[in-house]
Scaffold this motif. Structure first.
Motif, PDB file in Angstrom:
ATOM      1  N   LEU A  65     -39.476  -0.381 -89.125  1.00  0.00           N
ATOM      2  CA  LEU A  65     -40.676  -0.506 -89.947  1.00  0.00           C
ATOM      3  C   LEU A  65     -40.354  -0.285 -91.419  1.00  0.00           C
ATOM      4  CD1 LEU A  65     -43.819  -0.718 -90.183  1.00  0.00           C
ATOM      5  CD2 LEU A  65     -43.866   1.767 -89.917  1.00  0.00           C
ATOM      6  N   ALA A  66     -39.523   0.727 -91.701  1.00  0.00           N
ATOM      7  CA  ALA A  66     -39.145   1.002 -93.082  1.00  0.00           C
ATOM      8  C   ALA A  66     -38.404  -0.168 -93.709  1.00  0.00           C
ATOM      9  CB  ALA A  66     -38.290   2.260 -93.148  1.00  0.00           C
ATOM     10  N   GLY A  67     -37.744  -0.976 -92.898  1.00  0.00           N
ATOM     11  CA  GLY A  67     -37.065  -2.149 -93.426  1.00  0.00           C
ATOM     12  C   GLY A  67     -37.979  -3.322 -93.675  1.00  0.00           C
ATOM     13  N   THR A  68     -39.246  -3.211 -93.216  1.00  0.00           N
ATOM     14  CA  THR A  68     -40.206  -4.303 -93.383  1.00  0.00           C
ATOM     15  C   THR A  68     -41.259  -3.970 -94.428  1.00  0.00           C
ATOM     16  OG1 THR A  68     -39.919  -4.892 -91.059  1.00  0.00           O
ATOM     17  CG2 THR A  68     -41.859  -5.780 -92.172  1.00  0.00           C
ATOM     18  N   ILE A  69     -41.833  -2.778 -94.327  1.00  0.00           N
ATOM     19  CA  ILE A  69     -42.901  -2.361 -95.234  1.00  0.00           C
ATOM     20  C   ILE A  69     -42.970  -0.840 -95.244  1.00  0.00           C
ATOM     21  CG2 ILE A  69     -44.740  -2.374 -93.497  1.00  0.00           C
ATOM     22  CD1 ILE A  69     -46.586  -3.580 -95.655  1.00  0.00           C
ATOM     23  N   ASP A  70     -43.436  -0.287 -96.359  1.00  0.00           N
ATOM     24  CA  ASP A  70     -43.689   1.154 -96.462  1.00  0.00           C
ATOM     25  C   ASP A  70     -42.430   2.000 -96.361  1.00  0.00           C
ATOM     26  OD1 ASP A  70     -45.777   2.693 -97.198  1.00  0.00           O
ATOM     27  OD2 ASP A  70     -46.714   2.844 -95.241  1.00  0.00           O
ATOM     28  N   ALA A  71     -41.313   1.492 -96.881  1.00  0.00           N
ATOM     29  CA  ALA A  71     -40.080   2.286 -96.862  1.00  0.00           C
ATOM     30  C   ALA A  71     -40.257   3.586 -97.633  1.00  0.00           C
ATOM     31  CB  ALA A  71     -38.928   1.475 -97.457  1.00  0.00           C
ATOM     32  N   ALA A  72     -41.033   3.552 -98.720  1.00  0.00           N
ATOM     33  CA  ALA A  72     -41.220   4.749 -99.545  1.00  0.00           C
ATOM     34  C   ALA A  72     -41.873   5.882 -98.765  1.00  0.00           C
ATOM     35  CB  ALA A  72     -42.059   4.405-100.770  1.00  0.00           C
ATOM     36  N   THR A  73     -42.664   5.551 -97.754  1.00  0.00           N
ATOM     37  CA  THR A  73     -43.350   6.566 -96.965  1.00  0.00           C
ATOM     38  C   THR A  73     -42.620   6.860 -95.667  1.00  0.00           C
ATOM     39  OG1 THR A  73     -45.342   5.475 -97.816  1.00  0.00           O
ATOM     40  CG2 THR A  73     -45.696   7.291 -96.326  1.00  0.00           C
ATOM     41  N   GLY A  74     -41.476   6.214 -95.446  1.00  0.00           N
ATOM     42  CA  GLY A  74     -40.738   6.379 -94.204  1.00  0.00           C
ATOM     43  C   GLY A  74     -40.389   7.814 -93.863  1.00  0.00           C
ATOM     44  N   PRO A  75     -39.849   8.623 -94.789  1.00  0.00           N
ATOM     45  CA  PRO A  75     -39.540  10.019 -94.444  1.00  0.00           C
ATOM     46  C   PRO A  75     -40.768  10.811 -94.019  1.00  0.00           C
ATOM     47  CG  PRO A  75     -38.354   9.361 -96.416  1.00  0.00           C
ATOM     48  CD  PRO A  75     -39.310   8.256 -96.115  1.00  0.00           C
ATOM     49  N   TYR A  76     -41.913  10.557 -94.655  1.00  0.00           N
ATOM     50  CA  TYR A  76     -43.134  11.244 -94.249  1.00  0.00           C
ATOM     51  C   TYR A  76     -43.541  10.822 -92.846  1.00  0.00           C
ATOM     52  CZ  TYR A  76     -48.079  12.448 -93.969  1.00  0.00           C
ATOM     53  OH  TYR A  76     -49.299  12.929 -93.549  1.00  0.00           O
ATOM     54  N   ARG A 435     -45.600  -3.040 -83.299  1.00  0.00           N
ATOM     55  CA  ARG A 435     -44.313  -2.412 -83.016  1.00  0.00           C
ATOM     56  C   ARG A 435     -43.223  -3.465 -82.853  1.00  0.00           C
ATOM     57  NH1 ARG A 435     -42.991   1.242 -77.629  1.00  0.00           N
ATOM     58  NH2 ARG A 435     -40.707   1.179 -77.831  1.00  0.00           N
ATOM     59  N   GLN A 436     -43.520  -4.541 -82.139  1.00  0.00           N
ATOM     60  CA  GLN A 436     -42.528  -5.594 -81.938  1.00  0.00           C
ATOM     61  C   GLN A 436     -42.144  -6.280 -83.239  1.00  0.00           C
ATOM     62  OE1 GLN A 436     -44.881  -7.752 -79.105  1.00  0.00           O
ATOM     63  NE2 GLN A 436     -43.764  -6.944 -77.328  1.00  0.00           N
ATOM     64  N   ARG A 437     -43.103  -6.410 -84.160  1.00  0.00           N
ATOM     65  CA  ARG A 437     -42.839  -7.059 -85.448  1.00  0.00           C
ATOM     66  C   ARG A 437     -42.250  -6.102 -86.481  1.00  0.00           C
ATOM     67  NH1 ARG A 437     -47.112  -9.496 -88.608  1.00  0.00           N
ATOM     68  NH2 ARG A 437     -45.440 -10.772 -89.493  1.00  0.00           N
ATOM     69  N   ALA A 438     -42.210  -4.787 -86.170  1.00  0.00           N
ATOM     70  CA  ALA A 438     -41.812  -3.776 -87.152  1.00  0.00           C
ATOM     71  C   ALA A 438     -42.668  -3.913 -88.400  1.00  0.00           C
ATOM     72  CB  ALA A 438     -40.328  -3.901 -87.493  1.00  0.00           C
ATOM     73  N   ASP A 439     -43.983  -3.912 -88.201  1.00  0.00           N
ATOM     74  CA  ASP A 439     -44.923  -4.167 -89.278  1.00  0.00           C
ATOM     75  C   ASP A 439     -46.194  -3.381 -88.996  1.00  0.00           C
ATOM     76  OD1 ASP A 439     -46.102  -5.278 -91.523  1.00  0.00           O
ATOM     77  OD2 ASP A 439     -45.407  -7.307 -91.075  1.00  0.00           O
ATOM     78  N   LEU A 440     -47.135  -3.460 -89.927  1.00  0.00           N
ATOM     79  CA  LEU A 440     -48.439  -2.847 -89.721  1.00  0.00           C
ATOM     80  C   LEU A 440     -49.452  -3.842 -89.181  1.00  0.00           C
ATOM     81  CD1 LEU A 440     -48.662  -0.639 -92.938  1.00  0.00           C
ATOM     82  CD2 LEU A 440     -48.155   0.107 -90.613  1.00  0.00           C
ATOM     83  N   TRP A 441     -49.067  -5.111 -89.086  1.00  0.00           N
ATOM     84  CA  TRP A 441     -49.955  -6.152 -88.590  1.00  0.00           C
ATOM     85  C   TRP A 441     -49.295  -6.894 -87.437  1.00  0.00           C
ATOM     86  CZ3 TRP A 441     -49.057  -5.400 -93.830  1.00  0.00           C
ATOM     87  CH2 TRP A 441     -50.147  -4.891 -94.556  1.00  0.00           C
ATOM     88  N   ALA A 442     -50.086  -7.349 -86.502  1.00  0.00           N
ATOM     89  CA  ALA A 442     -49.595  -8.117 -85.365  1.00  0.00           C
ATOM     90  C   ALA A 442     -49.561  -9.602 -85.707  1.00  0.00           C
ATOM     91  CB  ALA A 442     -50.493  -7.881 -84.148  1.00  0.00           C
ATOM     92  N   ALA A 443     -48.841 -10.382 -84.909  1.00  0.00           N
ATOM     93  CA  ALA A 443     -48.776 -11.839 -85.068  1.00  0.00           C
ATOM     94  C   ALA A 443     -49.588 -12.494 -83.958  1.00  0.00           C
ATOM     95  CB  ALA A 443     -47.322 -12.319 -85.012  1.00  0.00           C
ATOM     96  N   GLU A 444     -50.357 -13.512 -84.320  1.00  0.00           N
ATOM     97  CA  GLU A 444     -51.220 -14.196 -83.362  1.00  0.00           C
ATOM     98  C   GLU A 444     -50.646 -15.564 -82.991  1.00  0.00           C
ATOM     99  OE1 GLU A 444     -55.574 -12.299 -84.324  1.00  0.00           O
ATOM    100  OE2 GLU A 444     -55.105 -14.266 -85.143  1.00  0.00           O
ATOM    101  N   CYS A 445     -51.119 -16.097 -81.876  1.00  0.00           N
ATOM    102  CA  CYS A 445     -50.618 -17.380 -81.389  1.00  0.00           C
ATOM    103  C   CYS A 445     -51.079 -18.511 -82.302  1.00  0.00           C
ATOM    104  CB  CYS A 445     -51.082 -17.621 -79.956  1.00  0.00           C
ATOM    105  SG  CYS A 445     -52.862 -17.750 -79.762  1.00  0.00           S
ATOM    106  N   ASP A 446     -50.296 -19.561 -82.355  1.00  0.00           N
ATOM    107  CA  ASP A 446     -50.592 -20.701 -83.220  1.00  0.00           C
ATOM    108  C   ASP A 446     -51.684 -21.595 -82.646  1.00  0.00           C
ATOM    109  OD1 ASP A 446     -48.627 -19.888 -84.993  1.00  0.00           O
ATOM    110  OD2 ASP A 446     -47.049 -21.019 -83.954  1.00  0.00           O
ATOM    111  N   ARG A 447     -51.910 -21.531 -81.347  1.00  0.00           N
ATOM    112  CA  ARG A 447     -52.914 -22.371 -80.695  1.00  0.00           C
ATOM    113  C   ARG A 447     -53.944 -21.467 -80.021  1.00  0.00           C
ATOM    114  NH1 ARG A 447     -48.951 -26.933 -77.872  1.00  0.00           N
ATOM    115  NH2 ARG A 447     -48.057 -27.721 -79.846  1.00  0.00           N
ATOM    116  N   PRO A 448     -54.881 -20.951 -80.802  1.00  0.00           N
ATOM    117  CA  PRO A 448     -55.840 -19.973 -80.256  1.00  0.00           C
ATOM    118  C   PRO A 448     -56.683 -20.508 -79.112  1.00  0.00           C
ATOM    119  CG  PRO A 448     -56.456 -20.682 -82.468  1.00  0.00           C
ATOM    120  CD  PRO A 448     -55.087 -21.194 -82.232  1.00  0.00           C
ATOM    121  N   ALA A 449     -56.994 -21.815 -79.101  1.00  0.00           N
ATOM    122  CA  ALA A 449     -57.813 -22.349 -78.005  1.00  0.00           C
ATOM    123  C   ALA A 449     -57.105 -22.184 -76.669  1.00  0.00           C
ATOM    124  CB  ALA A 449     -58.121 -23.821 -78.277  1.00  0.00           C
TER     125      ALA A 449
END
Length: 503
Positions: A65-76, A435-449
């Motif tokens: 996660l620190a390698g994707t976003i919020d590295a500055a807050t990683g130690p906290y 968690r899988q994306r190492a991010d604070l947001w999830a990824a959604e499918c390209d074909r929602p229908a």
């Protein structure tokens, strides 16, 4: 108060002994009582949801996660990972480290004030910090601002001790405090500008030139100039530790601070109220700090520089790079309280305590408001818990949930995940979670229908108040929902709208 009272030298600073403990213990205990009061009332807001999401991940995922976003807050986040493993993740449990840190910051502010301006000034400084609405706000928030304030004051107190008696143990303690400060809050390292100024003056002109008390066995000019290498050596570990974080965070700034604009001059005028979390109390603090600086004279150099130099440095940087966020400067507030305590020390203790009490009373409306919500402005709360209750009360087996917008700083998905846990409906559009994306947001499918096929009931959660939440969903996701579902019922909640959709 006459001009003579204002400009008089501060009371002499006695040696610390066992009888001095009330000077720091009373502010620390008062602050702890204040910050613990209603600590779990306000539901976690968006930044605290980010803390919960990060802290509850395994350590390898935290590193990713620190390698994707919020590295500055990683130690906290790493610190909170260990804490939540022991204490759980209730609002009170998440916030307790900040409450303890804030109590420690008030106690150390009193110790530093006693060292620089006398016991009465220290006591009043710690008590003034205790009654600020900002002390409750950041002492009741699962973010690194209260720990940063603690280590900012601790590092400054240890620096004063090392300048008076420069032993290797004192410099080692200072080095550790500065390293902890940098790991918890990169911007708080601007405090080192004030430290560097004081060290330079002591090295070249002696302690009195920097407003410090001469040591019992003063060193000559040659010995003092040894500070010019001792201090850089002491801060070197912090530089080595935070350099990778700075480099990583620099590349993440576009995502991390995309909501921040370049600073303007009028932001300085709003700074006292923002830092104090109350316009009127912030004005009182600035006025008293100015009087305290006048009263202390040279002794105001260290606390004054600890307030002004970080503000100036961040302001200058903020004119070129979007960095100016008021709460990032909270670590300067204890030093402003120290100056305010010095001003109040010029009158009798009774009237001085009355002024502190008055400041606390003026801040009561803000104290009550921040215990309802941590959102800013407080007139715009986001009721994640209310949405979670609606879903829990009406959910049926096989239900799914859809969020819009997905990549929102309001984190509606994290809000429901926090309040519902494993009981929440299936997030039907997700193909890779946070968690899988190492991010604070999830990824959604390209074909929602196609992803919505086989689902008969969908809980749609959208940000803002929407009379027709289905019409507010853009793109292919909106088309898929509108083509296959109709709105059965809508529940507006503060900051969010939830709707039940059926085929």
């Amino acid at each position: 108060m006459t001009l003579r009272n204002v400009t008089a030298p501060a009371e002499p600073t006695p040696r610390h002994g066992r009888r001095d403990w009330p000077v720091w213990a009373v502010p620390g205990l008062v602050t702890l009582v204040v910050t613990l009061g209603g600590i779990g009332h306000a539901q976690p807001w968006r930044d605290e949801l980010a803390t919960w999401s990060a802290a509850t991940r395994p350590v390898p995922d935290l590193v990713r996660l620190a390698g994707t976003i919020d590295a500055a807050t990683g130690p906290y986040y790493l610190l909170m990972h260990g804490w939540t493993a022991l204490s759980g993740t209730s609002p009170a449990a998440l916030r307790l480290p900040s409450a303890l840190a804030m109590a420690g910051a008030a106690a150390l502010t009193a110790r530093l004030g006693a060292r620089l301006a006398g016991p009465r000034a220290g006591l009043l400084a710690g008590l003034f910090l205790a009654v600020l609405p900002a002390t409750s706000r950041y002492g009741q928030e699962a973010r690194p601002y209260a720990p940063a304030a603690l280590f900012a004051v601790l590092a400054t107190l240890l620096l004063v001790g090392a300048l008076g008696r420069p032993t290797w143990r004192r410099w080692t303690g200072y080095a550790l405090a500065v390293a902890a400060l940098g790991l918890l809050h990169l911007i708080a390292l601007t405090l080192l500008a004030a430290h560097a100024l004081v060290v330079l003056l002591v090295a070249l002109r002696g302690p009195t030139a920097a407003g410090l008390e001469p040591p019992p066995d003063p060193a000559g000019p040659g010995g003092r100039r040894g500070l010019l290498w001792r201090w850089p050596v002491a801060v070197l570990p912090a530089v080595v530790l935070v350099a990778p974080l700075v480099l990583e965070a620099r590349g993440q700034r576009g995502r991390q601070l995309d909501w921040v604009r370049l600073v303007r001059v009028d932001d300085l005028a709003a700074l006292p109220g923002g830092l104090a979390q109350s316009g009127v109390v912030g004005g009182v603090l600035v006025g008293l700090a100015a009087l305290g600086a006048a009263r202390l004279g040279r002794r105001a150099l260290l606390p004054g520089a600890a307030v002004l130099l970080p503000v100036l440095l961040l302001f200058v940087a903020g004119t070129a790079v979007p960095l100016w966020v008021t709460r990032y400067l909270f670590f300067t507030v204890p030093f402003a309280c120290l100056l305010a305590g010095a001003a109040l020390a010029g009158v009798r203790l009774g009237p001085a305590l009355a002024v502190v009490t008055l400041a606390g009373l003026l801040g009561l409306p803000d104290q009550a408001a921040l215990r309802r919500t941590h959102e800013w402005p407080r007139t715009a709360p986001v009721d994640y818990a209310g949405v979670a209750r609606i879903v829990a009360d009406h959910e049926q087996p096989g239900d799914a949930v859809v969020y819009s917008p997905r990549h929102s700083w309001l984190f509606p998905d994290l809000g429901l995940a926090y309040h519902l846990g494993a009981r929440r409906p299936r997030d039907v559009l997700v193909v890779r979670d946070q968690r899988q994306r190492a991010d604070l947001w999830a990824a959604e499918c390209d074909r929602p229908a196609e992803c919505l096929a086989g689902v008969d009931r969908v809980w749609l959660v959208v940000t803002g108040r929407r009379a027709d939440p289905l019409a507010a969903v853009p793109g292919a996701k909106g088309h898929a929902l509108r083509d296959a579902f109709t709105v059965r019922q809508v529940w507006p909640r503060p900051g969010l709208t939830v709707a039940l959709l059926t085929r």
